[in-house]
Scaffold this active site. Structure first.
Site, PDB file in Angstrom:
ATOM      1  N   TYR A 154     -12.927 -25.194  -6.594  1.00  0.00           N
ATOM      2  CA  TYR A 154     -12.280 -26.120  -5.654  1.00  0.00           C
ATOM      3  C   TYR A 154     -13.124 -26.204  -4.380  1.00  0.00           C
ATOM      4  CZ  TYR A 154     -10.354 -21.524  -4.270  1.00  0.00           C
ATOM      5  OH  TYR A 154     -10.208 -20.201  -3.943  1.00  0.00           O
TER       6      TYR A 154
ATOM      7  N   ARG B  92     -11.685 -17.548   3.078  1.00  0.00           N
ATOM      8  CA  ARG B  92     -10.896 -16.425   3.601  1.00  0.00           C
ATOM      9  C   ARG B  92     -11.298 -16.088   5.029  1.00  0.00           C
ATOM     10  NH1 ARG B  92     -10.959 -10.911   4.381  1.00  0.00           N
ATOM     11  NH2 ARG B  92      -8.954  -9.853   4.056  1.00  0.00           N
TER      12      ARG B  92
ATOM     13  N   GLU C 115      -7.430  -1.333  12.171  1.00  0.00           N
ATOM     14  CA  GLU C 115      -8.297  -1.881  11.127  1.00  0.00           C
ATOM     15  C   GLU C 115      -9.517  -0.987  10.961  1.00  0.00           C
ATOM     16  OE1 GLU C 115      -8.490  -4.308   8.696  1.00  0.00           O
ATOM     17  OE2 GLU C 115     -10.518  -3.542   8.385  1.00  0.00           O
ATOM     18  N   GLN C 116      -9.825  -0.644   9.702  1.00  0.00           N
ATOM     19  CA  GLN C 116     -10.953   0.258   9.440  1.00  0.00           C
ATOM     20  C   GLN C 116     -12.313  -0.368   9.749  1.00  0.00           C
ATOM     21  OE1 GLN C 116     -11.030   1.324   5.292  1.00  0.00           O
ATOM     22  NE2 GLN C 116     -11.332  -0.773   4.596  1.00  0.00           N
TER      23      GLN C 116
ATOM     24  N   ASP D 126      -1.058  -6.746  -0.787  1.00  0.00           N
ATOM     25  CA  ASP D 126      -1.693  -6.069  -1.926  1.00  0.00           C
ATOM     26  C   ASP D 126      -1.384  -4.574  -1.967  1.00  0.00           C
ATOM     27  OD1 ASP D 126      -2.812  -8.421  -2.723  1.00  0.00           O
ATOM     28  OD2 ASP D 126      -4.894  -7.871  -2.278  1.00  0.00           O
TER      29      ASP D 126
END
Ligand SMILES: Cc1cc2nc3c(=O)[nH]c(=O)nc-3n(C[C@H](O)[C@H](O)[C@H](O)COP(=O)(O)OP(=O)(O)OC[C@H]3O[C@@H](n4cnc5c(N)ncnc54)[C@H](O)[C@@H]3O)c2cc1C
Length: 395
Positions: free
Chosen positions: A213, A104, A30-31, A291
């Site tokens: 929401y 998230r 992970e960067q 993605d």
């Protein structure tokens, strides 16, 4: 099989947890230097929460996620309201799993915990993937900090600006969709009582729409306002805007929408780009997920869901054909291409539906909403998404 995953985002962590659970040797690069509180709300329909519960992650989100009883459509100027579909118990009954809205950062943390429960040091931070060399039946991954990792397989889960995709298939050609989106989180205490709804809401209007929401045990509200606008095309999750600028984009909209905008903590803005779905995304001992291979406009709320499904299914394919990598990757790609392309195209089609000029005047608008959001049409657009079962789909 030794597997390196580029990117500890939603898809990379899902693949990591699923593969570790099946006994593979996994390292996730992970960067980011630290795993922090970035991002806002993510919607998870039952096809996606099925994956989380199957990985034991769903339980970790209870108390943090919200389960809206349903969704509504509202008209931009009058506020007229229509039911869109029932969720809550109806989602559990029909699809077996809940429809959740989640921050998230909470989803991300729950997935990090699931990976670390299998392997405490599987995630390596501050490791930005830069070079990829395939030779002698192996793939070598080089990072900008000088790290070199050799593996049997590289999975590029490095998001919309994927370095792995570029290395395998060259630069992509994003085209501005003509729509930019405002994103913000609102403390629910800052909203008037009548707006503290548990329902997810989709405001539709000519040239723009708004989705909101609840989040985090109903203490927060997630706001996304998409508006057709030219002249600015930065695709980023961290570009700040101002409340005045956002209010100007929603001039003439219902006071509920404007009250929400005024209560946003920090408004972020991002330009929505369109990329044609890829026709393949595997090359030798490297493949992509999430993605990195099928970035989408957010208008079907399936970006995170697709990444979760990909991560789970690549693990099933690799476990099934673990002595035949080309077959495993071929099967994974074949399984995912049609569904993800259909989602990417469906999300783009929703731009015209949500922003239709027919919505400009109340009478024409009511007729348009009755037709486009009739029970039959809604089922046609969403059923095939929600009923997808990552456990029974044939690998
Ligand atoms: C900071 C951030 C905030 C987001 N906020 C939201 C949000 O509020 N709402 C929403 O719906 N979606 C949000 N998204 C997007 C959403 O998470 C994805 O659309 C979706 O979950 C698909 O997941 P993914 O795993 O393919 O990509 P992502 O979840 O984007 O993960 C990609 C990961 O790869 C890492 N990475 C990138 N390049 C490299 C490299 N060269 N080497 C190593 N690691 C690399 C990134 O740092 C990231 O952790 C956000 C994404 C990011 C990165």
């Amino acid at each position: 099989m030794k597997i390196v995953i580029a990117g500890a985002g939603i898809g990379g962590l899902t693949a990591g947890a699923a593969l570790l659970g099946k006994g593979f040797d996994v390292t996730i690069l992970e960067q980011a230097k630290a795993l922090g509180e970035i991002g806002a709300g993510v919607q998870l329909s039952p096809n996606a929460t099925r994956v989380l519960y199957r990985l034991g992650v769903g339980e970790r989100l209870e108390g943090l996620a919200c389960e809206p009883p349903g969704k509504r459509v509202r008209l931009w100027n009058t506020g007229q309201t229509w039911p869109l579909f029932d969720l809550g118990a109806a989602s559990r009954e029909v699809y077996g799993y809940p429809y959740l809205t989640v921050h998230r950062a909470d989803l991300h943390q729950a997935l990090v915990d699931a990976v670390r429960a299998f392997s405490a040091d599987a995630i390596r931070l501050n490791e930005k993937v830069e070079g990829i060399v395939q030779k002698g039946g192996k793939v070598e991954v080089q990072t900008t900090s000088g790290g070199v990792y050799e593996a049997d397989l590289l999975i590029g889960a490095d998001g919309v600006h994927s370095r792995v995709r570029r290395a395998l298939f060259g630069p992509d050609e994003p085209v501005y969709s003509g729509v930019m989106a405002w994103r913000g989180v609102i403390d629910i205490e800052k909203l008037p009582e009548h707006m503290r709804t548990l329902y997810g809401t989709n405001w539709v209007g000519p040239g723009a729409h708004v989705i909101h929401y609840p989040l985090r045990g109903h203490n927060l509200v997630n706001f996304v306002g998409a508006v057709e606008r030219d002249g600015w095309q930065v695709e980023s999750w961290s570009e700040r805007g101002t409340i005045d600028e956002c209010l100007a984009d929603f001039k003439g909209w219902h006071e509920d929408v404007r009250a929400m905008i005024s209560a946003i903590d920090v408004p972020y803005k991002w330009a929505l780009m369109i990329r044609e779905p890829m026709t393949r995304w595997t090359s030798g001992r490297a493949t992509l997920l999430g993605d990195a291979c099928h970035p989408t406009l957010p208008f079907l709320a399936q970006g995170a869901g697709m990444a979760l499904e990909d991560g789970y299914l690549i693990a099933r394919c690799l476990a099934r054909y673990d002595n035949d990598l080309p077959r495993a990757l071929g099967r994974y790609e074949a399984l995912r291409l049609d569904r993800t392309s259909r989602i990417v195209r469906g999300a783009a089609a929703n731009t015209t539906r949500f922003h239709n000029p027919a919505l400009a005047h109340a009478e024409g608008a009511a007729e348009y909403v009755d037709r486009e959001w009739s029970e039959e049409r809604v089922k046609e657009r969403y059923n095939w998404l929600f009923e997808y079962n990552v456990d029974t789909v044939e690998v």
